[in-house]
Design an enzyme around this catalytic site. Structure first.
Site, mmCIF file in Angstrom:
data_model
loop_
_atom_site.group_PDB
_atom_site.id
_atom_site.type_symbol
_atom_site.label_atom_id
_atom_site.label_comp_id
_atom_site.label_asym_id
_atom_site.label_seq_id
_atom_site.Cartn_x
_atom_site.Cartn_y
_atom_site.Cartn_z
ATOM 1 N N LYS A 1 89.722 12.166 5.751
ATOM 2 C CA LYS A 1 90.256 11.474 4.577
ATOM 3 C C LYS A 1 91.729 11.811 4.385
ATOM 4 O O LYS A 1 92.142 12.978 4.493
ATOM 5 C CB LYS A 1 89.443 11.904 3.349
ATOM 6 C CG LYS A 1 89.888 11.326 2.023
ATOM 7 C CD LYS A 1 89.003 11.861 0.903
ATOM 8 C CE LYS A 1 89.418 11.292 -0.459
ATOM 9 N NZ LYS A 1 88.533 11.757 -1.542
ATOM 10 N N SER B 1 87.000 7.972 -3.963
ATOM 11 C CA SER B 1 88.233 7.860 -3.208
ATOM 12 C C SER B 1 88.052 8.009 -1.707
ATOM 13 O O SER B 1 88.971 7.744 -0.934
ATOM 14 C CB SER B 1 89.230 8.909 -3.703
ATOM 15 O OG SER B 1 88.701 10.215 -3.594
ATOM 16 N N SER C 1 83.576 10.699 -5.725
ATOM 17 C CA SER C 1 84.402 10.200 -4.623
ATOM 18 C C SER C 1 83.826 10.404 -3.235
ATOM 19 O O SER C 1 84.339 9.849 -2.273
ATOM 20 C CB SER C 1 85.798 10.842 -4.686
ATOM 21 O OG SER C 1 86.526 10.333 -5.769
#
Length: 485
Positions: free
Chosen positions: A80, A155, A179
Site C-alpha cells: 500500500k 484506504s 481501511s
C-alpha cells in the site's frame, strides 16, 4: 486447478520452496498480469520491476544452494502506498509528497524484506489514506474489479483490488476506519486489523515522513486471498520495534478453537442504530448458520455491556482527534470556534467531527477513560464468547462519488439515503477498543458484488479471529475470482 495468480500466498510460498516455480517466473507472471489488467483498474501505481527481478534472481540462487531467507522467500508482492519503501516513490496519495523517495523502509516493510518478500510495486490509496474510496491527485482513481463503476474501498483499496484481480501475491494495508476490512469486503478478499500496537507503524504516511511517535487507533495489517495468508504475514510483521525489543517480546496465544465444534459465537447483525443492506444481511446470517451447523454455539442476542451508540460516540471523537492533528492551524481554529456553538445534545457526524477536532488534552483524557470502560466490557464479554460476527460495512461496494465535502455525499441502503460517514460505524467497535478483527468473504449479491463478514475477537487474540475466518472459508468456499480476470 486454481490459476497461479489466484493461488494463496501460502500456496505460492510452498511452490517456491519446493522449486516447482522460480521466483523470477512468478514475478514475471505477476508483472504480465499488471501490464494486462492494471490499465483498467489503476490499482498498482508505482513499480520497480528491475530491482524486483534482481531480488528474484538472488532468491532463486539461494534456493539452489539450499538457503532460504525467511517465511516469504521469493514471494512477489505489492505494498500500500501509505508505506515508505526505500528507493521507490512513496506518496501516501498526497501531491505534497509526490516526489518523496525514502532512503529507509517502513518497519513493517523491512520485516517483509528480511523474510524474503520481494516488493515490486505500490498500490493506490486516497489522499493521506483519509477516505473509503481510493483516488487522489497523484495517481487518479482505482476501480473495483467486480464492477469498474464502483470503488474498491479505502484506504487499502488498491491493495484489495490488486489481490482480487490476481496482480500480486500478498499485501500490506493499514486500518483506522475500516481501511483493511472494507476493501476486503468490497473486493471479496481476506483482511485482518490486528490488535492495536502489535505492528510498528513507523514509516507510514500519514503522519508526515520522519514521524516517530505512534498515533492512537491506527494499525498495520495483512490482506490476502486466504485466511492462511493473514496468519503468514501477521507472523512476519508483528512484534516489538528494535527499541522496544530490548525489554519485551510478543507471544500471541493460539486460537481458542481450530474447528467450529465448541466455538462460542455472538452475532451482532441487527442494530437499530446502524442497519445494513438486507440482501447482504442474509449472506451474513447464512455464514453464522453455517458455523452453527458445523458445531459452533450461536447466540443471536448477546451484546457487550454498552450500546452501539455509546461506542460510536467515543470512537468518532477519538478518530477525528487523530485525523485533525495534521490540519493547518487556521482550520483547527475554525473547528474550535464551531465547537462553542454546538448544542450539547447534538450527536451528528458534523458535531462529533468538530468536538473531536477541537478537544483539549483534558477532554481527550476523559474520553480515553470512557474508552477504558468499553475495553473492560469487552474483556468480560469474551469470557463467555470467543468471537463476534458483525457486518464490515453497511452495504456492498458503491459507485464512485468524488464530491469533496464528505457531508454532502450519500450512501443508499435499503432505498434510504444515508450519511456518507455512516460508512465508519461498523468499523468502530474493534478500532476504538483496540481489538483484532478479520474480514472474510461469504458470497455474492444478486448483482454479483462480494460481501464479507467481520470477525471481532478479544484483545491480542488475533489468531482466534483469523482461525474463524479460515473456518468460514472452508465452509463457504472463500475467495473467488471476479469475471474476466
Amino acid at each position: 486447478m486454481t490459476a497461479l495468480h489466484f493461488r494463496s500466498a501460502a500456496d505460492l510460498v510452498r511452490l517456491l520452496e519446493q522449486r516447482e516455480i522460480s521466483a523470477v517466473e512468478l514475478l514475471d507472471h505477476f508483472i504480465a498480469r499488471v501490464e494486462q489488467h492494471n490499465p483498467a483498474l489503476n490499482a498498482v501505481v508505482a513499480t520497480d520491476f528491475e530491482r524486483a527481478r534482481a531480488a528474484a534472481k538472488a532468491a532463486d540462487a539461494a534456493l539452489a544452494k539450499g538457503e532460504r531467507k525467511g517465511r516469504l522467500h521469493g514471494l512477489p508482492m505489492t505494498i500500500k502506498d501509505a508505506y515508505e519503501v526505500a528507493g521507490l516513490r512513496s506518496t501516501g496519495g498526497a501531491p505534497e509528497y509526490a516526489d518523496h523517495v525514502p532512503a529507509q523502509h517502513a518497519d513493517a516493510v523491512a520485516r517483509i524484506e528480511a523474510e524474503g518478500g520481494i516488493v515490486f510495486g505500490k498500490t493506490n490509496v486516497p489522499y493521506l489514506s483519509g477516505d473509503l474510496q481510493s483516488f487522489n491527485a497523484v495517481y487518479g482513481t482505482t476501480n473495483n474489479p467486480w464492477d469498474l463503476t464502483r470503488g474498491p474501498g479505502g484506504s487499502s483499496g488498491g491493495a484489495a483490488a490488486a489481490l482480487a484481480a490476481g496482480l500480486t501475491g500478498l499485501e500490506l494495508g493499514s486500518d483506522i476506519g475500516g481501511s483493511i476490512r472494507t476493501p476486503a469486503h468490497f473486493c471479496g478478499v481476506f483482511g485482518h486489523k490486528p490488535s492495536f500496537g502489535i505492528v510498528s507503524k513507523r514509516g507510514h504516511i500519514p503522519g508526515p515522513p520522519g514521524v516517530l511517535a505512534t498515533s492512537d487507533l491506527s494499525v498495520s495489517g495483512p490482506l490476502g486471498r486466504s485466511a492462511a495468508d493473514l496468519d503468514l504475514l501477521l507472523d512476519v510483521i508483528a512484534g516489538p520495534s528494535s527499541q522496544e525489543a530490548t525489554g519485551w517480546r510478543l507471544a500471541l496465544p493460539a486460537p481458542r478453537a481450530t474447528s467450529p465444534k465448541g466455538l462460542r459465537v455472538a452475532v451482532w447483525l441487527d442494530e437499530p442504530f446502524c442497519d445494513i443492506d438486507q440482501e447482504m444481511a442474509g449472506l451474513l446470517r447464512n455464514a453464522a448458520e453455517a458455523l452453527g451447523a458445523a458445531g459452533a454455539t450461536i447466540d443471536w442476542a448477546a451484546r457487550p455491556g454498552f450500546s452501539f451508540a455509546q461506542s460510536t460516540e467515543i470512537y468518532l471523537q477519538l478518530l477525528h482527534s487523530v485525523i485533525s492533528a495534521g490540519y493547518p492551524a487556521p482550520l483547527r481554529a475554525r473547528f474550535a470556534e464551531a465547537k462553542s456553538g454546538l448544542d450539547p445534545e447534538d450527536r451528528s457526524h458534523r458535531a462529533l467531527q468538530i468536538r473531536g477536532s477541537a478537544m483539549s488534552h483534558a477532554e481527550w483524557l476523559q474520553l480515553n477513560e470512557r474508552r477504558a470502560h468499553l475495553r473492560a466490557h469487552w474483556r468480560d464479554f469474551f469470557r463467555d464468547y470467543d468471537v463476534v460476527l458483525a457486518p464490515v460495512f453497511i452495504r456492498p461496494a458503491f459507485p464512485h462519488d468524488h464530491q469533496p465535502d464528505f457531508h454532502k455525499r450519500r450512501l443508499e441502503v435499503n432505498g434510504v439515503q444515508r450519511d456518507y460517514l455512516d460508512a465508519l460505524l461498523w468499523a468502530g467497535p474493534a478500532v476504538v477498543s483496540y481489538l483484532p478483527a478479520s474480514a472474510a468473504p461469504v458470497g455474492l449479491t444478486k448483482a454479483g458484488l462480494p460481501v464479507g463478514i467481520q470477525i471481532i475477537g478479544p484483545y491480542l487474540e488475533d489468531r482466534t479471529t483469523i482461525a474463524v475466518a479460515g473456518m468460514i472459508e472452508s465452509l463457504l468456499g472463500g475467495f473467488r475470482a471476479p469475471p474476466g480476470y
